[in-house]
Design an enzyme around this catalytic site. Structure first.
Site, short mmCIF file in Angstrom:
data_model
loop_
_atom_site.label_atom_id
_atom_site.label_comp_id
_atom_site.label_asym_id
_atom_site.label_seq_id
_atom_site.Cartn_x
_atom_site.Cartn_y
_atom_site.Cartn_z
N LYS A 168 -35.60 -37.12 -61.25
CA LYS A 168 -34.90 -38.40 -61.07
C LYS A 168 -33.61 -38.39 -61.88
CE LYS A 168 -37.60 -40.70 -58.29
NZ LYS A 168 -37.14 -41.13 -56.95
N LYS A 268 -40.32 -43.29 -45.42
CA LYS A 268 -41.31 -44.09 -46.15
C LYS A 268 -41.86 -45.16 -45.21
CE LYS A 268 -39.94 -43.46 -50.95
NZ LYS A 268 -38.99 -42.35 -50.81
#
Length: 371
Positions: A168, A268
């Site tokens: 990240k 997603k």
């Protein structure tokens, strides 16, 4: 003949704390767990299907748990008496009844697929195209911390068997460069790395990151928020580029393909509206030979079984990887065979999602409607 009419819908809530503590994203955003909503749909013949939707806080996607539950309460009574087997027709009905808010439809749609599988005796992978192989590659996300802490977390995940890591980034570029360098140095050279900025950079920050890391092996994921910014980056680099937040509909995927923007996509379920819409995007991506990741915004066993079942019916040579969200949290909402070894996960093979769900574990439902 068995009656597939929807006779009852129940909505439950489950709080799912993170096993590894606070999860941090760019901009100081963080979450302590998933606030999961679980939907149970019952048909007249007594079959039950389950779906789940759990956003990563209210900051990650245009979705929040309380809003999803209110929308589900509005939709559910208007689905009673409909044929549960008509999944596409029911999705069109939900679109008619509630404009937008795809995340609020995702768990309902998932429960319908589970119910269809249980009534037919077929697994989700079989229903959605046919399983290819028996296992899926897993990745593990390394939340933002100091570079040294992220390197330690990376070695922990490697020791647990993961061979694909998502680093990240998306904060200060110099610190993000150090984060990637620290992780890359800490893991075996054959570890697959993705750098995910979660749409937090502009083009200037992205270009600086790309120039400083040009000699490192990784895939860049969703560097910028806007379509135009990502297109500018695409034209400026030969680095593999995967988009996540940008690809929220079939129209956006078709546009990205036309512009030569993406090498792969991350779908997603909650973002696009559930398995029905995710399958549509998946099939478009397959037709254009794009790499595909299918996952979700959060959840436990129910959600993991859903997105992994759809990914298992994606051609093996186009599958990127997925996540084992049920191992991110300290509670369970179902039992099923998720055998994990060497960074690979087996998918439950029974009818529907292949899970045994005991709704009594969730306590009293938040909402009930029935014929």
């Amino acid at each position: 003949m068995a009656d597939a009419t929807i006779s009852g819908i129940r909505i439950y809530r489950q709080w799912q704390p993170f096993r590894d503590g606070t999860y941090r994203c760019s901009g100081g955003r963080s979450a302590e767990g998933f606030d999961s909503t679980i939907v149970e749909i019952t048909s007249r013949d007594g079959a039950r299907g389950y779906g789940e939707m759990a956003p990563l806080g209210s900051f990650y996607d245009p979705a929040f748990a309380a809003g999803a539950r209110e929308a589900m309460k509005e939709l559910a009574p208007q689905l009673l008496g409909c044929a549960a087997s008509g999944i596409e027709a029911l999705y069109r009905r939900m679109e008619l009844l509630l404009k937008g808010h795809p995340y609020a439809k995702s768990a309902i749609d998932m429960a319908l697929w589970d119910l269809a599988g249980k009534r037919s005796g077929l697994s989700l992978a079989a229903l959605s195209g046919g399983a290819e192989g028996e296992q899926l590659a897993l990745y593990r996300s390394i939340a933002q911390q100091a570079p040294e802490a992220m390197a330690i977390r990376a070695t922990k995940y490697i020791a647990e068997g993961y061979r694909r890591l998502q680093v990240k980034v998306g904060l200060d570029v110099n610190e993000d460069i150090a984060r990637l360098e620290a992780v890359r140095a800490a893991v075996p050279t054959d570890t697959v790395l993705f750098c995910d900025a979660n749409a937090s950079w502009g083009t200037a920050e992205t270009r600086r990151f790309l120039m400083a890391t040009r000699n490192l092996d990784y895939t860049l994921e969703q560097p910028c928020a806007s379509y135009e910014e990502n297109l500018a980056i695409r034209r400026a680099t030969d680095r593999p580029l995967v988009l996540d937040e940008t690809i929220d509909s079939a129209d956006m995927l078709i546009r990205a393909i036309s512009d030569g923007l993406v090498d792969g996509i991350t779908i997603k379920l909650a973002r696009v509206g559930g398995l029905t819409r995710a399958k549509l995007l998946r099939d478009i991506a397959i037709s254009k030979n794009l790499k595909v990741t299918i996952e979700d915004t959060g959840g436990a066993q129910i959600d993991t079984a859903a997105y992994s079942g759809l990914l298992l019916s994606t051609p093996e040579h186009l599958r990127q990887h997925t996540v084992d969200f049920h191992n991110w949290v300290t509670v369970a909402n179902a039992t099923g065979e998720f055998a994990i070894s060497g960074g690979m996960m087996a998918v439950p093979g029974g009818p529907g999602l292949g899970l045994d769900v005991e709704p009594d574990l969730f306590g009293e439902p938040l909402f009930v409607c029935s014929l």
